[in-house]
Write a protein that holds these residues in place. Sequence first.
Motif, short mmCIF file in Angstrom:
data_model
loop_
_atom_site.label_atom_id
_atom_site.label_comp_id
_atom_site.label_asym_id
_atom_site.label_seq_id
_atom_site.Cartn_x
_atom_site.Cartn_y
_atom_site.Cartn_z
N UNK A 11 -4.09 -17.72 26.52
CA UNK A 11 -4.27 -18.18 25.25
C UNK A 11 -3.18 -18.82 24.33
N UNK A 12 -3.61 -19.62 23.48
CA UNK A 12 -2.44 -20.22 22.73
C UNK A 12 -1.59 -18.96 22.46
N UNK A 13 -0.30 -19.88 21.31
CA UNK A 13 0.72 -18.86 21.31
C UNK A 13 0.64 -18.94 19.38
N UNK A 148 2.52 -25.34 18.84
CA UNK A 148 2.32 -25.02 17.92
C UNK A 148 2.84 -25.13 16.72
N UNK A 149 4.31 -24.83 16.34
CA UNK A 149 5.60 -24.61 15.21
C UNK A 149 6.10 -25.95 15.31
N UNK A 150 5.82 -27.22 16.46
CA UNK A 150 6.27 -28.36 16.04
C UNK A 150 4.92 -28.83 15.21
N UNK A 318 -8.21 -29.99 19.56
CA UNK A 318 -7.80 -29.64 20.96
C UNK A 318 -8.06 -27.96 21.39
N UNK A 319 -7.78 -27.41 19.97
CA UNK A 319 -8.20 -26.08 19.96
C UNK A 319 -9.63 -25.74 20.00
N UNK A 320 -10.94 -27.07 19.18
CA UNK A 320 -11.75 -26.15 19.06
C UNK A 320 -12.62 -26.55 20.78
N UNK A 321 -12.50 -27.66 21.34
CA UNK A 321 -12.72 -27.72 22.58
C UNK A 321 -11.90 -26.68 23.79
N UNK A 342 -0.09 -24.22 24.94
CA UNK A 342 -0.48 -25.80 24.50
C UNK A 342 -1.80 -25.92 25.63
N UNK A 343 -3.12 -26.11 25.35
CA UNK A 343 -4.66 -26.24 26.14
C UNK A 343 -3.79 -27.88 26.33
#
Length: 493
Positions: A11-13, A148-150, A318-321, A342-343
């Motif tokens: 999972x993404x963080x 994702x924080x960056x 990126x998140x949609x894919x 990160x995916x």
Amino acid sequence: MDENGNDGNGQVKRGLKARHVSMIALGGCIGTGLFVASGSAISQAGPLGALTAYFFMGMMVYFLMTSLGEMATNMPISGSFAAYSAKYVDPALGFAMGWNYWFNWAITVAVDISTAALVMAFWLPNIPQWIWSAIALVIILSINAMSVRAFGETEFWMSLIKVVTIIIFLGVGCLTIFGIMGGHFIGLRNFSIKQAPFVGGFPAILSVFVVAGFSFQGTELVGITAGESQDPQHSVPKAINEVFWRIILFYILTIFVIAAIIPYTSHSLLGSSTTDIAISPFTLVFQRAGLAAAASIMNAVILTSVISSANSGMYASTRMLYSLSNSGYAPKRFGKTAANGIPYYALIATTVVSLLTFISSIAGPKIYMWLVAASGLTGFIAWFGIAISHYRFRRAFVKQGHDLKELKYHAKLFPFGPILCLILCILVIVGQNPSAFMHFDWTQILVTYISVPLVLVLYFGYKLKKHTKIIPLEKVDISPSHEEEDLSKLNDN
């Protein structure tokens, strides 16, 4: 990290803080559409015509955001649009919406890095533009590859620059209107010259709906961020509730100031839909106020805005894919995440598409034109998908005997909100280029509306292959407990 490259659960963080989500929601609706193209809206429809169009479009976006907020707080996942369409309407719609949105932003990244090169040419015209585009792409890829924080921190500060610019602009504009800056009192006389305040009637206002709609695209990014927000039940509603006042402040007041200072008959406004920074309405207003460095200042702000848009586009696509993969709509490889959440496979795939699109702008301008045209209406199609998903979600929620008090966030004025969004989205899509139909210009029709048949092909193609059906309201899964990977089960229904 496991053998597949995931961070333990694939999972993404949840690394986005509340201030990140709030500023992303704000920054998403402030871009070159406001800084550059807003002048063309005033020249087309006049002062009050432009204000009317932006007001109604802003109202639609607000209701759209509240619809998204209700679903995102009930089921906060990364890349939410496809998942909501699949769960609440039809798996085939989820497939079409997801690939539509991914394609849109992947192409937009390429458009933005090309625009960044044009903006840099303002200062350094002798350096090849592809060098600036390459630098912009490397910067954007690096930001999205870190964490994702960056991404959240970068968007926070770039959005803050845009917000501060608009606040200064409004202050300078008001002082100019009253003659405190610029040397003479202007007042509201530009609201009554020639055909003002309304110019061109309803057709002109409809054409400005299109301009305003493109200006507001990106506000839905807050739904994408829900899956990576540390506290989506708090941060998402807070960000959405602030959108209404921000739209009023940053769009309605901005259009008012520009219209008051610059007459709609100005030839500079007629050309302000281009990338010429010198005729940005913001630049013109600052120059009227006597600020000599206005063009360079606005060029820097617009460069920030373009980089911000490309950065958000890379994140969103990126998140949609990633979401498409976890929903069973894309290869499983794209659902893998690195230790930092990160995916990366999805990020690489999106970067490759953006890079190929950018290269086509150099090697094959016609191919590039068609790619850009194909992504032109996808934002409005995504909004349409959000509206219909929320309408179905709320109806299913009530039909299955649930109390609205169970919802963590309530969308305002249901069902008026989603119905208004559906009507205006259809109106804007149809109103993109009506003259092409009047003159039976099939080339222009195809260039303008190609994204519509593409989405229909995706929808009906998947529907025929998987034999999916629109889910009956009593069978819609409204449970907030299911994770997004469970959506792949819908493909077997």
